[in-house]
Write an enzyme that holds these catalytic residues in place. Structure first.
Site, PDB file in Angstrom:
ATOM      1  N   THR A 129       0.811  -1.208   0.000  1.00  0.00           N
ATOM      2  CA  THR A 129       0.000   0.000   0.000  1.00  0.00           C
ATOM      3  C   THR A 129       0.846   1.259   0.000  1.00  0.00           C
ATOM      4  O   THR A 129       1.961   1.277   0.541  1.00  0.00           O
ATOM      5  CB  THR A 129      -0.915   0.021   1.245  1.00  0.00           C
ATOM      6  OG1 THR A 129      -1.558   1.299   1.352  1.00  0.00           O
ATOM      7  CG2 THR A 129      -0.111  -0.201   2.523  1.00  0.00           C
ATOM      8  N   TYR A 153      -2.092   0.382  10.033  1.00  0.00           N
ATOM      9  CA  TYR A 153      -2.251  -0.334   8.762  1.00  0.00           C
ATOM     10  C   TYR A 153      -0.993  -0.203   7.920  1.00  0.00           C
ATOM     11  O   TYR A 153      -0.421  -1.204   7.471  1.00  0.00           O
ATOM     12  CB  TYR A 153      -3.461   0.212   8.007  1.00  0.00           C
ATOM     13  CG  TYR A 153      -3.517  -0.222   6.556  1.00  0.00           C
ATOM     14  CD1 TYR A 153      -3.613  -1.566   6.222  1.00  0.00           C
ATOM     15  CD2 TYR A 153      -3.476   0.716   5.527  1.00  0.00           C
ATOM     16  CE1 TYR A 153      -3.660  -1.970   4.889  1.00  0.00           C
ATOM     17  CE2 TYR A 153      -3.527   0.322   4.195  1.00  0.00           C
ATOM     18  CZ  TYR A 153      -3.615  -1.013   3.879  1.00  0.00           C
ATOM     19  OH  TYR A 153      -3.654  -1.405   2.566  1.00  0.00           O
TER      20      TYR A 153
END
Length: 364
Positions: A129, A153
């Site tokens: 990501t 995250y």
């Protein structure tokens, strides 16, 4: 090393293993591999996805990446490459539940890498990501941009990247790490799209587009951007899926391990996205301003040059209107669902129920 020759599946090397296959991107990538002639083995524990979102072209194994017998269940299929999607993905949720994110995104990934090694797979693609880059950026992001994730995250994904690099060094495997920017849209052939509970911007815009009673919430309008809202680089899910197929071909043709940004290199603010959607549907949205969300970076736009050069990747849907139209069309379909086959029983290995063949065109 860069090798741009296409890899053609053969009877001896025609199977790819995909985790998280019931998910939005995992399922779309399974379709892309199937369309390219691959046999697809899919693993998912269905903790987030559902059984009926597994494409029917997938030979499905209902399992967790940490199951001790996973390698034995996969071995008869003899996959030559693996794509690891399984994980948790919500930035705001990771702030509230950081241990869950490290457990699923890092610890379970480590268990899966052991499975990959036990199976003798030496070509691995990892779903990462742009959240690994963090905040405070105001220009296109390259793979050399300093890493400073602003959320659990992002940190859980970065830690997994580090583990994967060490795993490749010790095992001789090679990996392509794909850092996604903002994935949106739906399958151009109408076969699948975002889950009903997805929370990203374009999904919420699509929901409000087909339901005028919905309010569009903007989380913060006081950022240091031209219109005060966050800026994102949106990539069509079908283009991203093709990048995974190209990444596996690159590795099987002898390519070295590499990390690549997946985006188009163009940023749009939240206000701009809403305005473009309003023009498509011919009416304005009911907009309300809410407080900023924890962990949201201000500006996230990719420099996709290395991706294009390394994988010979040429996007087909690099157009915000195409992404919005696909998302709205999918949302319209979900509010007026076509009849789908009933889910099968819990067979150890079976085929999913989401169609792989194109569905009839459904116009808004």
């Amino acid at each position: 090393m860069t090798n741009l020759k296409p890899f053609q599946p053969t009877p001896d090397a025609d199977t790819v293993l995909i985790t998280g296959v019931a998910g939005y991107i995992g399922g779309q990538t399974a379709l892309a591999f199937h369309d390219a002639g691959w046999r697809v083995i899919g693993v998912d524990n269905l903790s987030v996805g559902t059984r009926d979102t597994v494409p029917e072209c997938v030979e499905f194994i209902h399992a967790d990446c940490r199951d001790p017998d996973l390698a034995a269940r996969i071995a008869p299929f003899n996959p030559v490459a693996a794509v690891h999607f399984a994980g948790l993905i919500r930035v705001d949720e990771s702030v509230r539940k950081p241990v869950d994110y490290y457990d699923v995104n890092f610890c379970a990934a480590g268990a899966f890498f052991r499975t990959v090694q036990a199976l003798g797979i030496e070509a691995l693609v990892f779903s990462s990501t742009a959240a690994v880059y963090g905040d405070g950026l105001n220009g296109p992001i390259t793979e050399d941009t300093p890493l400073s994730p602003a959320s659990p995250y992002g940190r859980s994904k970065l830690a997994t990247e580090w583990m994967l690099r060490d795993f490749c060094t010790s095992s001789g495997a090679r990996a392509v790490i794909l850092r996604y920017f903002n994935v949106a849209g739906a399958d151009p052939q109408g076969r699948r799209g975002p889950r009903r509970d997805a929370t990203h911007l374009i999904k919420r815009v699509a929901e409000a587009a087909v339901d005028p009673s919905r309010t569009m919430m903007i989380f913060g309008n006081d950022y240091d951007t031209p219109d005060g809202t966050c800026v994102r680089d949106f990539i069509h899910v079908a283009d991203l899926a093709q990048a995974h197929v190209a990444a596996v071909a690159y590795l099987l043709n002898g390519g070295d391990s590499v990390t690549l940004n997946c985006g188009y290199g163009t940023g749009f603010s939240v206000h701009q996205v809403i305005a473009r959607a309003a023009a498509i549907i011919g009416r304005k949205f009911d907009i309300r301003i809410a407080p900023r969300r924890a962990g949201d970076p201000v500006f996230v736009v990719a420099n996709p040059g290395l991706l294009q050069k390394t994988l010979n990747w040429v996007p087909q849907y690099n157009d915000l209107d195409k992404i919005l139209r696909a998302a709205i069309k999918w949302e319209w379909r979900m509010t007026r669902p076509v009849q789908m086959p009933a889910p099968r029983t819990n067979d150890k290995v079976d085929h999913g129920t989401a169609p792989c063949d194109p569905q009839p065109d459904i116009r808004m």
